[in-house]
Design an enzyme around this catalytic site. Structure first.
Site, PDB file in Angstrom:
ATOM      1  N   HIS A  45       0.866  -1.183   0.000  1.00  0.00           N
ATOM      2  CA  HIS A  45       0.000   0.000   0.000  1.00  0.00           C
ATOM      3  C   HIS A  45       0.899   1.228   0.000  1.00  0.00           C
ATOM      4  O   HIS A  45       2.133   1.104  -0.044  1.00  0.00           O
ATOM      5  CB  HIS A  45      -0.954  -0.029   1.198  1.00  0.00           C
ATOM      6  CG  HIS A  45      -0.270  -0.299   2.502  1.00  0.00           C
ATOM      7  ND1 HIS A  45       0.654   0.559   3.059  1.00  0.00           N
ATOM      8  CD2 HIS A  45      -0.344  -1.362   3.352  1.00  0.00           C
ATOM      9  CE1 HIS A  45       1.085   0.074   4.196  1.00  0.00           C
ATOM     10  NE2 HIS A  45       0.516  -1.109   4.403  1.00  0.00           N
ATOM     11  N   HIS A  48       4.069   1.338   2.131  1.00  0.00           N
ATOM     12  CA  HIS A  48       5.271   0.672   1.598  1.00  0.00           C
ATOM     13  C   HIS A  48       5.937   1.536   0.532  1.00  0.00           C
ATOM     14  O   HIS A  48       7.167   1.592   0.442  1.00  0.00           O
ATOM     15  CB  HIS A  48       4.904  -0.680   0.974  1.00  0.00           C
ATOM     16  CG  HIS A  48       4.362  -1.682   1.946  1.00  0.00           C
ATOM     17  ND1 HIS A  48       3.043  -2.062   1.957  1.00  0.00           N
ATOM     18  CD2 HIS A  48       4.958  -2.368   2.953  1.00  0.00           C
ATOM     19  CE1 HIS A  48       2.839  -2.960   2.918  1.00  0.00           C
ATOM     20  NE2 HIS A  48       3.988  -3.162   3.532  1.00  0.00           N
ATOM     21  N   ARG A 198      -3.439  -5.340   6.875  1.00  0.00           N
ATOM     22  CA  ARG A 198      -4.527  -6.013   7.601  1.00  0.00           C
ATOM     23  C   ARG A 198      -5.822  -5.194   7.597  1.00  0.00           C
ATOM     24  O   ARG A 198      -6.870  -5.726   7.963  1.00  0.00           O
ATOM     25  CB  ARG A 198      -4.102  -6.315   9.037  1.00  0.00           C
ATOM     26  CG  ARG A 198      -3.033  -7.402   9.101  1.00  0.00           C
ATOM     27  CD  ARG A 198      -2.760  -7.858  10.517  1.00  0.00           C
ATOM     28  NE  ARG A 198      -1.937  -9.049  10.544  1.00  0.00           N
ATOM     29  CZ  ARG A 198      -0.612  -9.056  10.764  1.00  0.00           C
ATOM     30  NH1 ARG A 198       0.032  -7.924  10.947  1.00  0.00           N
ATOM     31  NH2 ARG A 198       0.055 -10.197  10.769  1.00  0.00           N
TER      32      ARG A 198
END
Ligand code: PAF
Length: 293
Positions: A45, A48, A198
């Site tokens: 995402h 990163h 997550r």
């Protein structure tokens, strides 16, 4: 000429073995390049991509690794359901200007009889370490391997996983691993929720509740910094706010020394307020800075 031992995914060169990674890094070294490593478990995402960005600012070549590391997941954790999308991730890395993806299989990373591990010591015992026994041993071991395999000059990690960042700094320092560890500020959604792979697990109503974690930590930091509350009072109020927002259980809310992560009572040194709490079956973590004004 590109190295024939490299694979290609979405036009990004991919090393699947330690040997292929080392060959590419050695070729860059001969050409005078410096190397940044961005270790990830994939499901990338914008958080990163901010790490890749930072790597590119600091070095002339950037390698991202994708390895869902089994040794950092407990037996009842989400290793099997951890999201995996190598082609999608590779396309994002190309867009971010990453030069190489390192994506080893589990058998390449760990031989069947691999037994040596790295114990990060007391810094890994509290906070998440209390609820995820063995987690930071797995993280420390795989990150040390990635640094040794790549020989990177710099490795970038997000501050969202603040305890992980401090554990890695400690391990690299204590073991004299010659890499600079660069912490990169947390990237957030507009409502404050820290980006995390997550977050994809959150049901719509949980997604609405989730930003309360950051809001609550910011309010705790504000009260502490304004002298309106002691650490214990700020933590107690934060517990109530998280419970009211639907978090259960709340694993911890703690005010800690920003470097050692030892719990502190006041702001006589830079501190961090860290929390982990569950929305349904998804565990969220976050942290904010707290220092005396
Ligand atoms: O933060 C992560 O994604 C992982 O813990 C890391 C640092 C890549 C080690 O597996």
């Amino acid at each position: 000429m590109s190295d024939p031992s490299l694979d290609t995914v979405a036009s990004l060169p991919v090393a699947r073995s330690v040997a292929a990674l080392r060959r590419q890094v050695a070729a860059w070294r001969r050409a005078g390049k410096s190397v940044a490593l961005v270790p990830t478990m994939g499901a990338l995402h914008r958080g990163h991509l901010a790490l890749v960005d930072r790597g590119r600012q600091l070095c002339t070549r950037t390698v991202a690794s994708i390895f869902v590391n089994p040794t950092q997941f407990g037996p009842n954790e989400d290793f099997a359901r951890y999201p995996r999308d190598e082609a999608g991730d590779a396309a994002m890395l190309v867009g971010a200007g990453c030069d190489l993806l390192y994506a080893p299989a589990v058998a390449e990373m760990y031989s069947a009889d691999a037994a040596a591990t790295i114990d990060p010591g007391p810094i890994a015992a509290g906070l998440c370490g209390r609820f995820r026994p063995g987690h930071f041993r797995g993280v420390a071991t795989v990150v040390a391997k990635l640094l040794l395999q790549s020989g990177a000059d710099v490795a970038c990690f997000g501050e969202k996983d603040y305890q992980q960042l401090q554990v890695i700094r400690r391990v690299v320092r204590d073991l004299d691993i010659p890499a600079r560890i660069e912490g990169v500020p947390t990237v957030r959604e507009a409502d404050g929720l820290a980006l995390s792979s997550r977050n994809a697990f959150l049901a719509p109503e949980q997604r609405v509740a989730a930003p309360a974690l950051h809001r609550t930590l910011r309010e705790a930091a504000r009260r502490l910094m304004a002298g309106e509350a002691t650490a214990a009072q700020a933590v107690a109020t934060a517990h109530l706010a998280l419970a009211a927002a639907g978090f259960a259980p709340i694993d911890y809310v703690e005010v800690c020394d920003a470097e050692t992560l030892v719990p502190v009572q006041g702001l006589d040194r830079p501190a961090r307020i860290l929390a982990a709490a569950w929305l349904g079956s998804t565990r969220l973590i976050d942290n904010v800075e707290a220092r005396s004004p």
